[in-house]
Design a protein around this motif. Structure first.
Motif: not given
Length: 256
Positions: A140-144
């Motif tokens: 989903x294009x979210x960096x952890x």
């Protein structure tokens, strides 16, 4: 596409934190926009949680105030939606893993993608268990965002080599809160991290004065401030806008 790299394009990034729903949902929207106007390059939005174990009393109290107003995760997403009508500033959630799990991982990260949340910081998600969300977040294009603490010496390179977005370097042992001085050998930690990654390194925990921000900006790529900002909101409540702008401006100028 994550907008996090944009935060580090103009010198040392100043990263501010506030707790969503404190003092109100409407004021959180206003304060995020005020912080950007005053110089924040990236803003961390705290999702209220009943047991924020990494937080000192200032941010604990902010969580309690937000929860007393019945601020939900959907309310936090609504805040982001309203902010996104005005700005493309990089935004990152700081949340304990329980609210994300309860909301549903797929549903949570899909909503993040829809609203342009660029990253997630979860202080109670160990490196060994990050795969619980990393694939869903990535899709989903979210960096952890990984946290590296002074006690992580044997694990620093392992954590850093797989990090995304930026690395949150914890300056001091213990919980969040304003500190008179930072005693950790940050140069050594930052040097170890830079051996295995080119990601920006942002230092947080304890920083609250322009002098501290200036010192950190000489060795790090970003300066993170939370408790001092939340304390201003606690003291001024629904009239914190001007004080926030003044403080954030002074901290950003110290980073230049």
């Amino acid at each position: 596409m994550s907008k996090i790299p944009n935060a580090f394009k103009n010198g040392t990034a100043f990263i501010g934190f506030l707790t969503a729903g404190d003092p109100t949902v409407d004021k959180t929207v206003e304060y995020i926009l005020a912080m950007e106007e005053a110089g924040c390059d990236l803003i961390e939005i705290g999702i209220p949680f009943s047991d924020p174990m990494a937080e000192g009393v200032v941010i604990q109290d902010a969580n309690v105030r937000a929860l007393k107003h019945n601020t939900t995760t959907d309310d936090v997403f609504d805040i982001v939606a309203r902010v996104r009508e005005k700005t493309d500033i990089p935004l990152v959630f700081l949340t304990y893993i329980n609210p994300v799990f309860f909301y549903g991982y797929e549903k949570f990260f899909k909503r993040c993608a829809e609203l342009g949340i660029d990253g997630i910081i979860s202080p109670d998600l160990p490196y060994e268990e990050k795969n619980e969300i990393s694939d869903i977040a990535k899709s989903n294009g979210v960096d952890v965002i990984s946290l590296i603490a002074p006690t992580s010496s044997e694990r620093i390179k392992m954590i850093a080599s797989e990090a995304t977005g930026f690395i949150y370097v914890v300056s001091s042992l213990g919980v969040t809160g304003m500190r008179a001085e930072i005693k950790t050998d940050l140069n050594a930690i930052l040097s170890d991290i830079r051996e295995v990654t080119d990601l920006p390194l942002a230092v947080g925990f304890g920083i609250n004065t322009p002098e501290q921000a200036s010192d950190i900006s000489k060795i790090a790529d970003g300066v993170i401030v939370g408790s001092a900002i939340v304390k201003i909101i606690e003291e001024h409540g629904e009239d914190a806008g001007d004080a926030l702008k003044e403080y954030v401006s002074s901290m950003k100028n110290a980073c230049l």
